[in-house]
Structure formats: structure tokens, C-alpha cells
Motif scaffolding. Structure first.
Motif, PDB file in Angstrom:
ATOM      1  N   GLU A   1       0.864  -1.179   0.000  1.00 27.40           N
ATOM      2  CA  GLU A   1       0.000   0.000   0.000  1.00 27.40           C
ATOM      3  C   GLU A   1       0.901   1.230   0.000  1.00 27.40           C
ATOM      4  O   GLU A   1       1.899   1.282   0.745  1.00 27.40           O
ATOM      5  CB  GLU A   1      -0.891  -0.017   1.244  1.00 27.40           C
ATOM      6  N   VAL A   2       0.587   2.218  -0.835  1.00 27.66           N
ATOM      7  CA  VAL A   2       1.353   3.459  -0.913  1.00 27.66           C
ATOM      8  C   VAL A   2       0.539   4.577  -0.276  1.00 27.66           C
ATOM      9  O   VAL A   2      -0.612   4.815  -0.660  1.00 27.66           O
ATOM     10  CB  VAL A   2       1.693   3.818  -2.373  1.00 27.66           C
ATOM     11  N   LYS A   3       1.127   5.262   0.701  1.00 31.25           N
ATOM     12  CA  LYS A   3       0.461   6.362   1.393  1.00 31.25           C
ATOM     13  C   LYS A   3       1.438   7.524   1.545  1.00 31.25           C
ATOM     14  O   LYS A   3       2.658   7.339   1.485  1.00 31.25           O
ATOM     15  CB  LYS A   3      -0.019   5.914   2.777  1.00 31.25           C
ATOM     16  N   PRO A   4       0.922   8.751   1.742  1.00 26.24           N
ATOM     17  CA  PRO A   4       1.841   9.888   1.918  1.00 26.24           C
ATOM     18  C   PRO A   4       2.621   9.809   3.219  1.00 26.24           C
ATOM     19  O   PRO A   4       3.765  10.270   3.289  1.00 26.24           O
ATOM     20  CB  PRO A   4       0.909  11.107   1.896  1.00 26.24           C
ATOM     21  N   THR A   5       1.991   9.245   4.256  1.00 27.53           N
ATOM     22  CA  THR A   5       2.661   9.130   5.551  1.00 27.53           C
ATOM     23  C   THR A   5       2.333   7.769   6.168  1.00 27.53           C
ATOM     24  O   THR A   5       1.390   7.091   5.761  1.00 27.53           O
ATOM     25  CB  THR A   5       2.194  10.220   6.546  1.00 27.53           C
ATOM     26  N   ILE A   6       3.127   7.392   7.156  1.00 24.62           N
ATOM     27  CA  ILE A   6       2.787   6.241   7.986  1.00 24.62           C
ATOM     28  C   ILE A   6       2.134   6.762   9.260  1.00 24.62           C
ATOM     29  O   ILE A   6       2.716   7.571   9.978  1.00 24.62           O
ATOM     30  CB  ILE A   6       4.033   5.409   8.338  1.00 24.62           C
ATOM     31  N   ASP A   7       0.924   6.331   9.505  1.00 21.90           N
ATOM     32  CA  ASP A   7       0.247   6.605  10.774  1.00 21.90           C
ATOM     33  C   ASP A   7      -0.657   5.417  11.069  1.00 21.90           C
ATOM     34  O   ASP A   7      -0.699   4.437  10.310  1.00 21.90           O
ATOM     35  CB  ASP A   7      -0.523   7.922  10.734  1.00 21.90           C
TER      36      ASP A   7
ATOM     37  N   LEU B   1       4.050  -1.472   3.514  1.00 23.08           N
ATOM     38  CA  LEU B   1       3.539  -0.098   3.466  1.00 23.08           C
ATOM     39  C   LEU B   1       4.681   0.820   3.039  1.00 23.08           C
ATOM     40  O   LEU B   1       5.765   0.772   3.615  1.00 23.08           O
ATOM     41  CB  LEU B   1       3.010   0.308   4.846  1.00 23.08           C
ATOM     42  N   LEU B   2       4.422   1.641   2.018  1.00 28.35           N
ATOM     43  CA  LEU B   2       5.423   2.553   1.467  1.00 28.35           C
ATOM     44  C   LEU B   2       4.950   3.990   1.640  1.00 28.35           C
ATOM     45  O   LEU B   2       3.842   4.336   1.232  1.00 28.35           O
ATOM     46  CB  LEU B   2       5.633   2.279  -0.030  1.00 28.35           C
ATOM     47  N   ALA B   3       5.784   4.830   2.232  1.00 30.41           N
ATOM     48  CA  ALA B   3       5.417   6.228   2.458  1.00 30.41           C
ATOM     49  C   ALA B   3       6.650   7.107   2.397  1.00 30.41           C
ATOM     50  O   ALA B   3       7.781   6.638   2.583  1.00 30.41           O
ATOM     51  CB  ALA B   3       4.727   6.387   3.815  1.00 30.41           C
ATOM     52  N   ALA B   4       6.434   8.389   2.143  1.00 32.94           N
ATOM     53  CA  ALA B   4       7.543   9.339   2.138  1.00 32.94           C
ATOM     54  C   ALA B   4       7.903   9.785   3.543  1.00 32.94           C
ATOM     55  O   ALA B   4       9.069  10.053   3.840  1.00 32.94           O
ATOM     56  CB  ALA B   4       7.196  10.559   1.278  1.00 32.94           C
ATOM     57  N   LYS B   5       6.905   9.861   4.420  1.00 35.74           N
ATOM     58  CA  LYS B   5       7.139  10.439   5.746  1.00 35.74           C
ATOM     59  C   LYS B   5       6.433   9.626   6.829  1.00 35.74           C
ATOM     60  O   LYS B   5       5.535   8.832   6.542  1.00 35.74           O
ATOM     61  CB  LYS B   5       6.629  11.887   5.791  1.00 35.74           C
ATOM     62  N   ALA B   6       6.852   9.827   8.056  1.00 31.45           N
ATOM     63  CA  ALA B   6       6.136   9.311   9.223  1.00 31.45           C
ATOM     64  C   ALA B   6       5.413  10.477   9.885  1.00 31.45           C
ATOM     65  O   ALA B   6       5.898  11.609   9.876  1.00 31.45           O
ATOM     66  CB  ALA B   6       7.109   8.668  10.209  1.00 31.45           C
ATOM     67  N   SER B   7       4.252  10.199  10.463  1.00 31.95           N
ATOM     68  CA  SER B   7       3.437  11.284  11.017  1.00 31.95           C
ATOM     69  C   SER B   7       3.839  11.670  12.437  1.00 31.95           C
ATOM     70  O   SER B   7       3.386  12.690  12.939  1.00 31.95           O
ATOM     71  CB  SER B   7       1.960  10.881  11.004  1.00 31.95           C
TER      72      SER B   7
ATOM     73  N   THR C   1       8.387   7.357  16.415  1.00 32.98           N
ATOM     74  CA  THR C   1       7.938   6.478  15.337  1.00 32.98           C
ATOM     75  C   THR C   1       8.185   5.016  15.687  1.00 32.98           C
ATOM     76  O   THR C   1       7.308   4.160  15.483  1.00 32.98           O
ATOM     77  CB  THR C   1       8.659   6.841  14.024  1.00 32.98           C
ATOM     78  N   ILE C   2       9.355   4.711  16.222  1.00 28.80           N
ATOM     79  CA  ILE C   2       9.646   3.335  16.628  1.00 28.80           C
ATOM     80  C   ILE C   2       8.644   2.863  17.674  1.00 28.80           C
ATOM     81  O   ILE C   2       8.097   1.751  17.590  1.00 28.80           O
ATOM     82  CB  ILE C   2      11.089   3.220  17.157  1.00 28.80           C
ATOM     83  N   ALA C   3       8.369   3.712  18.656  1.00 25.87           N
ATOM     84  CA  ALA C   3       7.433   3.339  19.715  1.00 25.87           C
ATOM     85  C   ALA C   3       6.038   3.071  19.153  1.00 25.87           C
ATOM     86  O   ALA C   3       5.370   2.099  19.543  1.00 25.87           O
ATOM     87  CB  ALA C   3       7.382   4.435  20.775  1.00 25.87           C
ATOM     88  N   LYS C   4       5.583   3.916  18.233  1.00 25.54           N
ATOM     89  CA  LYS C   4       4.249   3.748  17.659  1.00 25.54           C
ATOM     90  C   LYS C   4       4.175   2.503  16.763  1.00 25.54           C
ATOM     91  O   LYS C   4       3.159   1.789  16.761  1.00 25.54           O
ATOM     92  CB  LYS C   4       3.858   4.987  16.863  1.00 25.54           C
ATOM     93  N   LEU C   5       5.230   2.244  15.998  1.00 24.51           N
ATOM     94  CA  LEU C   5       5.233   1.042  15.165  1.00 24.51           C
ATOM     95  C   LEU C   5       5.213  -0.215  16.028  1.00 24.51           C
ATOM     96  O   LEU C   5       4.492  -1.176  15.730  1.00 24.51           O
ATOM     97  CB  LEU C   5       6.461   1.038  14.247  1.00 24.51           C
TER      98      LEU C   5
ATOM     99  N   GLY D   1       8.196  -2.174   5.666  1.00 19.52           N
ATOM    100  CA  GLY D   1       7.647  -0.863   5.337  1.00 19.52           C
ATOM    101  C   GLY D   1       8.698   0.211   5.488  1.00 19.52           C
ATOM    102  O   GLY D   1       9.784  -0.022   6.031  1.00 19.52           O
ATOM    103  N   ILE D   2       8.348   1.390   4.994  1.00 24.46           N
ATOM    104  CA  ILE D   2       9.306   2.492   5.041  1.00 24.46           C
ATOM    105  C   ILE D   2       8.589   3.827   5.055  1.00 24.46           C
ATOM    106  O   ILE D   2       7.580   4.019   4.358  1.00 24.46           O
ATOM    107  CB  ILE D   2      10.285   2.428   3.841  1.00 24.46           C
ATOM    108  N   ALA D   3       9.086   4.742   5.872  1.00 24.46           N
ATOM    109  CA  ALA D   3       8.834   6.172   5.753  1.00 24.46           C
ATOM    110  C   ALA D   3      10.188   6.751   5.351  1.00 24.46           C
ATOM    111  O   ALA D   3      11.127   6.756   6.157  1.00 24.46           O
ATOM    112  CB  ALA D   3       8.360   6.755   7.068  1.00 24.46           C
TER     113      ALA D   3
END
Length: 277
Positions: free
Chosen positions: A126-132, A177-183, A190-194, A210-212
Motif C-alpha cells: 500500500e502506498v500512502k503519503p505518511t505512515i500513521d 507499506l510505502l510512504a515518504a514520511k512518518a506522522s 515512530t519506533i514506539a508507535k510502530l 515498510g518504510i517512511a
């Protein structure tokens, strides 16, 4: 009789000295340049395109290009719908890695998406602008829609006889999951939320990688000795700072290597669809 003449080395034969290779290629720097290009491309189009569909199409094309540039030519990359022999269809998949060498694409395309037998699929993203958290849930749903399709398997003939049909459960479909940024505010958050929100491995909607691009890459990659098995403990790992794209590319390729070749389609199961009409 004259004594044989001792052979001369290549340098003596040409009159030049043979020198060892001294050039170096900075692989890490090359990956980081690619990472910067991807981010710049996403940022530039985001500034001029307000419509979310246009931005999404651009991001998907970026990721298709990145994966095509990185992976060997045996892998085909692009948007798909996956289908099974019962006529069930997955949700729209933004970017998939699939097979063209052993899996005929006889179903054609729909609005730019190839219709691909699920047996041919290596990985779906899945491609999204951010990871959230919302987009993690969306990616899990898309991945599950492919893994829940019924996969067939047939024996493979070879010069010495035949390989038995492979159990489809042994051919894991990679999900990501592919994204340019993390929210989230920074890498630590980010590590804690993932760690909190990524589903456990082994579920239909589990994410393997996955990647931000601006922050971090994550993955569950089995050890090489596991030969692609998803059984047992597989740790969640994160990229080092600044090496997100390097980490993502290497870990994705490792997971693909462990899968080997996709399933051989049981054409009889698909042909039976003709009799059901």
C-alpha cells in the motif's frame, strides 16, 4: 634443440605494467542519492497538486520506478488486482511484485491495473503519503485481501521427472507499506508507535516490511537459515538513521530470495470456471 622459452606475464607481453584495480564505488552514497531523489520528487509534486488522487498516482509511480530499478528483471512491478480460481478478487493493490515468467496474465487489465492470478504474486504494498495508525490499518486490510484468496498449486515437470506440487502455505505473500514520511514527531516516537500498532506476524493482515523514507524502515525478515519460513520468532527490526532506503531494499530482496519462485498454477482449477458459466 632449443630450450623452451618461459612464458612471459601479460605486462611483459604488452610492455605495460598490469596494475590492480583501485577504483571504488560508494554503494551507500548511491542509495542515499536515490533516497533524496524520491523525497524531492514527492515534495515537488505535492506543492503543485492539491488533489489527493493525483498525488497518490505520482507516489505510486515513484515507488514502481524505485523497485524496478532495484530488483532483478525476473520480477514484474506495478499496480494489480489479484484474483483466484473461484473468481474472488482482491482490493486494488497500489504496487505489487509478481511473476511473468511462469504465470500467464491472460485476464488483461482494468483501468491500468493488471489482473493477476494470486499464485503469481510475491509481494503487495500500500502506498500512502505518511505512515500513521490509520494508514497501517488500511495497508493491513489490502494485504489481507490478497492473502485470503485461494491459491492453487501444480507439479512442475523437469528433465529428470517432476517436482511435487508445493503447499501454498509455504509460499508467503510479502505485505508492506510505502510512504515518504512518518506522522510522528521523531524517529524515537515512530519506533514506539510502530511497535505498538503493527499487527503480530502470522495474521492475514500482518505487514512484513515498510518504510517512511524521511524517518525509518522496518521489517520482519526471517533468518537465512529459516529458508522463508514464517514459523517461530522473527524480530521486528529498524533501519539505522539515514539508511532507510538501503535497509528497505536489502531486506525486501532478502525476503524475496527466501521465497524462491512462485507457485505453479493449477490450470485445471482456472479452466473449471468455464464449466460454471
Amino acid at each position: 634443440m632449443n630450450a623452451p622459452t618461459a612464458p612471459r606475464d601479460a605486462g611483459a607481453q604488452t610492455g605495460t605494467e598490469v596494475k590492480p584495480l583501485t577504483g571504488q564505488y560508494d554503494i551507500a552514497a548511491a542509495f542515499r542519492r536515490k533516497q533524496s531523489i524520491l523525497l524531492d520528487s514527492h515534495a515537488s509534486v505535492r506543492d503543485v497538486i492539491s488533489h489527493p488522487t493525483g498525488l497518490g498516482d505520482h507516489s505510486e509511480a515513484d515507488w514502481v520506478g524505485v523497485l524496478k530499478d532495484f530488483l532483478p528483471e525476473r520480477y514484474t512491478v506495478g499496480p494489480i488486482f489479484a484474483v483466484d480460481a473461484d473468481g474472488a478478487r482482491s482490493e486494488q493493490i497500489d504496487v505489487a511484485v509478481y511473476d511473468r515468467q511462469y504465470s500467464p496474465l491472460w485476464f488483461g487489465s482494468q483501468a491500468g491495473f493488471n489482473i493477476v492470478p494470486v499464485e503469481a504474486v510475491y509481494a503487495v504494498f500500500e502506498v500512502k503519503p505518511t505512515i500513521d495508525t490509520t494508514y497501517i490499518a488500511a495497508a493491513c486490510r489490502k494485504v489481507a485481501s490478497v492473502r485470503q484468496l485461494r491459491r492453487t498449486s501444480a507439479p512442475i515437470k523437469h528433465a529428470g521427472g517432476a517436482f511435487s506440487a508445493t503447499n501454498p502455505t509455504s509460499k508467503h505473500i510479502i505485505g508492506g507499506l510505502l510512504a515518504a514520511k512518518a506522522s510522528w514527531v521523531d524517529r524515537t516516537a515512530t519506533i514506539a508507535k510502530l511497535e505498538e500498532h503493527l499487527p503480530a506476524i502470522g495474521l492475514d493482515g500482518s505487514l512484513d516490511i515498510g518504510i517512511a523514507v524521511d524517518t525509518i524502515a522496518f521489517d520482519y525478515t526471517p533468518a537465512p537459515t529459516k529458508l522463508g519460513s514464517r514459523q517461530g520468532e522473527i524480530p521486528l527490526e529498524f533501519s539505522a538513521e539515514t539508511d532507510q532506503l538501503i535497509h528497505f531494499g536489502i531486506r525486501l530482496f532478502r525476503q524475496l530470495q527466501q521465497l524462491g519462485t512462485v507457485l505453479a498454477i493449477d490450470m485445471g482449477d482456472y479452466e473449471s470456471a468455464l464449466a460454471r458459466q
